[in-house]
Design an enzyme around this catalytic site. Structure first.
Site, mmCIF file in Angstrom:
data_model
loop_
_atom_site.group_PDB
_atom_site.id
_atom_site.type_symbol
_atom_site.label_atom_id
_atom_site.label_comp_id
_atom_site.label_asym_id
_atom_site.label_seq_id
_atom_site.Cartn_x
_atom_site.Cartn_y
_atom_site.Cartn_z
ATOM 1 C CB THR A 16 -0.934 0.001 1.221
ATOM 2 O OG1 THR A 16 -1.720 -1.196 1.223
ATOM 3 C CG2 THR A 16 -1.866 1.201 1.188
ATOM 4 C CB SER A 41 11.098 -9.202 -3.664
ATOM 5 O OG SER A 41 11.121 -10.617 -3.714
ATOM 6 C CB ILE A 44 9.503 -9.460 0.450
ATOM 7 C CG1 ILE A 44 10.953 -9.924 0.282
ATOM 8 C CG2 ILE A 44 9.318 -8.754 1.786
ATOM 9 C CD1 ILE A 44 11.954 -8.789 0.234
ATOM 10 C CB ALA A 52 -10.853 0.000 8.505
ATOM 11 C CE LYS A 80 -13.844 3.105 9.842
ATOM 12 N NZ LYS A 80 -12.392 3.024 10.056
ATOM 13 C CB THR A 346 -4.285 6.494 12.059
ATOM 14 O OG1 THR A 346 -3.613 5.556 12.922
ATOM 15 C CG2 THR A 346 -5.453 7.119 12.805
ATOM 16 C CB ILE A 348 -4.321 4.258 4.682
ATOM 17 C CG1 ILE A 348 -4.071 2.780 4.328
ATOM 18 C CG2 ILE A 348 -4.585 5.066 3.413
ATOM 19 C CD1 ILE A 348 -5.187 2.103 3.574
#
Length: 500
Positions: A16, A41, A44, A52, A80, A346, A348
């Site tokens: 992300t 990779s 990994i 959320a 949400k 929190t 993201i």
């Protein structure tokens, strides 16, 4: 100036954080400013259990030009409206932390003050009656805001639940379509300039080198560049946020397709429930000082709402942040920069604000100290403000049923949080610090929801005669009820607009 412009950017790590960074830089800088290369990779894995978000993600998605229905469909997402907290202030208690407003300010005075004046009267006792988001969530309703001026439906605030892995793939497609180059493979070495200490390139397992002028570390908890190579210390906040483990298990989606996240306090931590279109994300966040991994997994599996779809997956973490988010020519974004657990979704946001502040302090090859220092100061302040809000949930409780909760209830807390608690207890006032993420409504919702208890209400509420105050609250309550009655079911809204 063109001679000193950054012309090559290397992002280490995908997931992300990496693909949010790549997509944003490609969108804002355009195809001709600098080359952008992302190294990751497939061997990994990414953490990928945080599903959320908070409403600020809408700003990010709009900046990328994302079509929201397509985004929700592709990530198998849902909507949400806030978070329900169960058993946090005390066993048997529950409350809702909604997005958006509670009530409407009247005469420039916070709605909270007027409600606190009347809270002792049964007719006005439930503060959720004055929040469209809270009441809609309870009834399984959702719609996007309307454009009707003055309507409570025009102020609907919402975020998303989504599959984090699918979101990263979605952003990868956008980024690569905007010119970002992806290199597959493991990094085995880092070369630095002998004089400046700046990173010059990374070496791949197959011997290739990837040169860059600006490096962005999105390598997760490993902190490959910011930690291992540049040795920036990590500030440990375990004394304030003691949970250091999580175990996650998806399960089948049942009938309860609710437009909110649920957080249920357990004896040594808490459990999340996040409904997506194709499954429910579940996890147990806990402190290993008070419960073992096997027992933590057993607690989670015993409290699923459906058949598990995978084996338990364990994660270890330490709450805190890097002493410096930006060191030399390396900026850490995401888990490499810090982690404050997923209690208020929190993670993201911290990626998003790191990207935004990098762009507003974007360097040239001189890497001026003034801009780097400003970036670091702002990111540390943001982290501390988020930390304080999370600590509030743990500390303000009457729970004494386990050693974990006895510790949280009596632990020392940051001075700024202690002041906020004293102010609320003495006057019922809740404040937002400058431009911090959580506003006065969020602080009020958690303080009131966990029954912190204000000894009196804000005296400014007496500007309005008591009978007029009652009439206004009745009007707002009726308007909220009518608004929620107008809204479709969450499940039906997704079916009609963005079903996967």
């Amino acid at each position: 100036m063109e001679a000193t412009r950054i012309q090559s950017i290397v992002i280490v790590g995908g997931g992300t954080a990496g693909w949010m960074t790549a997509a944003a830089l490609a969108r804002i800088l355009g195809p001709d400013y600098a080359s952008i290369t992302l190294v990751e990779s497939d061997e990994i894995g990414t953490v990928g259990v945080g599903e959320a978000t908070i409403p600020q993600i809408n700003i990010f998605n709009r900046m990328l030009g994302i079509d929201e229905d397509d985004f929700v469909r592709r990530t198998k997402g849902s909507f949400k409206l806030g978070i329900e907290f169960v058993d946090w202030g005390g066993i048997g208690q529950r409350y809702f932390h909604p997005f958006g407003n509670i009530g409407v300010d009247m005469g420039g005075v916070s709605f909270h003050a007027f409600w606190q004046r009347l809270r002792g009267e049964a007719e006005f006792a439930d503060v959720e009656d004055y929040s469209v988001m809270a009441k809609a969530a309870r009834h399984g309703k959702f719609m996007r805001p309307t454009t009707a001026p003055g309507s409570l439906l025009s102020s609907i605030a919402y975020a998303f639940h989504f599959d984090a892995g699918l979101y990263a793939l979605y952003l990868r497609e956008l980024a690569e379509g905007s010119g970002v180059t992806r290199i597959e493979g493991k990094i085995t070495g880092v070369t630095r300039n002998g004089e400046s200490g700046h990173i010059e390139n990374v070496t791949m397992q197959d011997g290739r080198t990837v040169d860059g002028q600006l490096f962005i570390d999105c390598s997760g908890f490993a902190g490959l560049l910011i930690g291992r190579e540049l040795e920036v210390p990590y500030i440990d906040w375990s004394a304030f946020l003691p949970c250091n483990r999580a175990v996650a298990v998806p399960c089948e989606l049942g009938e309860d397709f609710s437009p909110y996240t649920r957080s249920t306090a357990r004896s040594a931590g808490w459990q999340w429930r996040i409904p997506l279109q194709h499954r429910v994300g579940n996890g147990h966040v806990y402190c290993s000082d008070y419960i073992g991994d096997d027992e933590a997994a057993a607690v989670l599996l015993a409290n699923l709402g459906g058949k598990p779809l995978a084996d338990p997956r364990f994660l270890k973490f330490t709450t805190g942040h890097r002493a410096r988010f930006w060191e030399k020519n390396c900026v850490s974004i995401g888990l490499s920069a810090g982690f404050m657990e997923p209690l208020e979704s929190t993670s993201i946001w911290m990626i998003q604000t790191g990207i935004a502040r990098l762009l507003s302090n974007f360097p040239d090859t001189g890497f001026e100290a003034a801009s780097i220092d400003r970036y670091n100061r702002l990111m540390v302040e943001e982290s501390e403000l988020v930390r304080d809000f999370l600590v509030l949930h743990y500390h303000v409780t009457t729970r004494d049923d386990s050693d974990f909760w006895n510790y949280c209830r009596t632990m020392p807390i940051p001075d700024r949080l202690a002041e906020k608690i004293r102010v609320f207890q003495s006057s019922g006032r809740a404040f937002r610090e400058h431009e911090e993420l959580f506003n006065d409504t969020s602080w009020f919702a958690v303080m009131e929801g966990q029954r912190l208890g204000a000894r009196r209400y804000d005296p400014v509420a007496e500007l309005m005669p008591i009978e007029q105050t009652r009439d206004r609250l009745r009007q707002i309550k009726a308007a909220v009820t009518a608004s929620v009655d107008h809204m479709p079911r969450h499940r039906d809204y997704i079916r009609d607009h963005c079903a996967a």
